[in-house]
Motif scaffolding. Sequence first.
Motif, PDB file in Angstrom:
ATOM      1  N   ASP A  23       0.816  -1.223   0.000  1.00  0.00           N
ATOM      2  CA  ASP A  23       0.000   0.000   0.000  1.00  0.00           C
ATOM      3  C   ASP A  23       0.847   1.269   0.000  1.00  0.00           C
ATOM      4  O   ASP A  23       0.356   2.349  -0.330  1.00  0.00           O
ATOM      5  CB  ASP A  23      -0.926   0.029   1.232  1.00  0.00           C
ATOM      6  N   GLY A  64      11.328   4.734  -1.201  1.00  0.00           N
ATOM      7  CA  GLY A  64      12.040   5.644  -0.296  1.00  0.00           C
ATOM      8  C   GLY A  64      11.686   5.403   1.148  1.00  0.00           C
ATOM      9  O   GLY A  64      10.894   4.513   1.466  1.00  0.00           O
ATOM     10  N   SER A  68       5.503   9.773   5.505  1.00  0.00           N
ATOM     11  CA  SER A  68       4.509  10.073   6.554  1.00  0.00           C
ATOM     12  C   SER A  68       5.117   9.883   7.936  1.00  0.00           C
ATOM     13  O   SER A  68       4.834  10.651   8.858  1.00  0.00           O
ATOM     14  CB  SER A  68       3.296   9.147   6.455  1.00  0.00           C
ATOM     15  N   LEU A 107      13.680   4.498  -5.112  1.00  0.00           N
ATOM     16  CA  LEU A 107      13.866   5.940  -4.927  1.00  0.00           C
ATOM     17  C   LEU A 107      14.358   6.249  -3.524  1.00  0.00           C
ATOM     18  O   LEU A 107      13.989   5.554  -2.563  1.00  0.00           O
ATOM     19  CB  LEU A 107      12.539   6.673  -5.158  1.00  0.00           C
ATOM     20  N   PRO A 131      15.276  11.632  -5.006  1.00  0.00           N
ATOM     21  CA  PRO A 131      14.468  12.860  -5.083  1.00  0.00           C
ATOM     22  C   PRO A 131      14.309  13.589  -3.753  1.00  0.00           C
ATOM     23  O   PRO A 131      13.399  14.416  -3.611  1.00  0.00           O
ATOM     24  CB  PRO A 131      13.120  12.316  -5.576  1.00  0.00           C
ATOM     25  N   GLU A 132      15.183  13.322  -2.787  1.00  0.00           N
ATOM     26  CA  GLU A 132      15.028  13.927  -1.454  1.00  0.00           C
ATOM     27  C   GLU A 132      14.998  15.439  -1.501  1.00  0.00           C
ATOM     28  O   GLU A 132      14.405  16.086  -0.632  1.00  0.00           O
ATOM     29  CB  GLU A 132      16.165  13.476  -0.522  1.00  0.00           C
ATOM     30  N   GLY A 140      20.004  10.290   3.050  1.00  0.00           N
ATOM     31  CA  GLY A 140      20.478  10.129   4.433  1.00  0.00           C
ATOM     32  C   GLY A 140      21.085   8.781   4.755  1.00  0.00           C
ATOM     33  O   GLY A 140      21.651   8.589   5.832  1.00  0.00           O
ATOM     34  N   ILE A 141      20.972   7.816   3.829  1.00  0.00           N
ATOM     35  CA  ILE A 141      21.575   6.507   4.131  1.00  0.00           C
ATOM     36  C   ILE A 141      22.483   6.056   2.968  1.00  0.00           C
ATOM     37  O   ILE A 141      22.459   4.927   2.538  1.00  0.00           O
ATOM     38  CB  ILE A 141      20.525   5.424   4.516  1.00  0.00           C
ATOM     39  N   PHE A 165      14.429  10.789 -12.286  1.00  0.00           N
ATOM     40  CA  PHE A 165      14.604   9.337 -12.212  1.00  0.00           C
ATOM     41  C   PHE A 165      15.449   8.849 -13.390  1.00  0.00           C
ATOM     42  O   PHE A 165      15.429   9.435 -14.470  1.00  0.00           O
ATOM     43  CB  PHE A 165      13.252   8.610 -12.243  1.00  0.00           C
TER      44      PHE A 165
END
Length: 258
Positions: A23, A64, A68, A107, A131-132, A140-141, A165
């Motif tokens: 989802d 990604g 949320s 992503l 696309p951060e 970040g990783i 992309f």
Amino acid sequence: MGYETLNVDVSNHVALIKLDRPDALNALNSALLGELAKALRAAQHNEKVRCIVITGSEKAFAAGADISEMAEKSFIDVFMGDLFGPEVDAILKVRKPIIAAVAGYALGGGCELAMMCDFIIAADTAKFGQPEINLGVVAGIGGTQRLTRAVGKAKSMDMHLTGRFMDAAEAERSGLVSRVVPAKKLMDEALSAAGKIAEKSMVTAVAVKEAVNRSQEVGLTEGLLFERRMFNALFATEDQTEGMKAFVEKREPQFRDK
Ligand code: HXC
């Protein structure tokens, strides 16, 4: 073992780990990354497992980190909480070879997870991106470091600054992925590659992984010395004796991980 966000199957000496949050396009939340770290630790300790494949769905490897879940966090939350730090460390600690089998979106953290694996096999539907910047953050990783090492500064800057992309053909052309196959053949290809690796001596496979990874950390002279010493050291193993003897005797080697 049952997982909420993963499916794990071990057969023919290969652990297949399928990210399973359909989802949310397999967005990486704390639960999923925690379970992934756990599943990888289990695969590392399971003597039956000789190679690991991480995959997602047809639509997304992973779109990604879970936006949320991150949206309400403060600097103190992510800095003091070391967001995803322990999970990433656990992934990088795995000594057995890991293949990422990527279809659809990979992503942000999804692209970074694929790049933490030892190599990437992509379906022709794969789309990679960092696309951060569109969310007001940087990768970040590992994205700014691993993508740059994989595809060079120009393309990495392009990807991180524009957030665009990259399709599978461009990813293969740029050296981000090792092979591209039709989407329907992705799992066959990845499992067959994993099966081939599983037939090798585990001692040698671990040595290969350490030596290649060393090239990403140190200068050429140090890296070459590390490789030479590793090559020398493998002459202390029964598998080296067996591998060379089998070649001379024109038969298949019987490796025993010794
Ligand atoms: C949370 C996500 C998500 C994400 C998709 N979803 N990506 N939820 N985090 N990263 C959810 C959507 O909200 C939606 O839920 C459902 O998945 C389907 O997505 P859609 O957007 O409706 O699908 P589509 O129109 O096909 O677009 C696909 C997409 C788009 C292009 C991949 O979803 C997208 O741009 N996602 C975000 C990609 C991204 O910015 N990734 C980087 C994250 S930052 P609902 O409930 O509405 O159906 C990051 C930092 C890592 O990764 C560093 C960590 C330390």
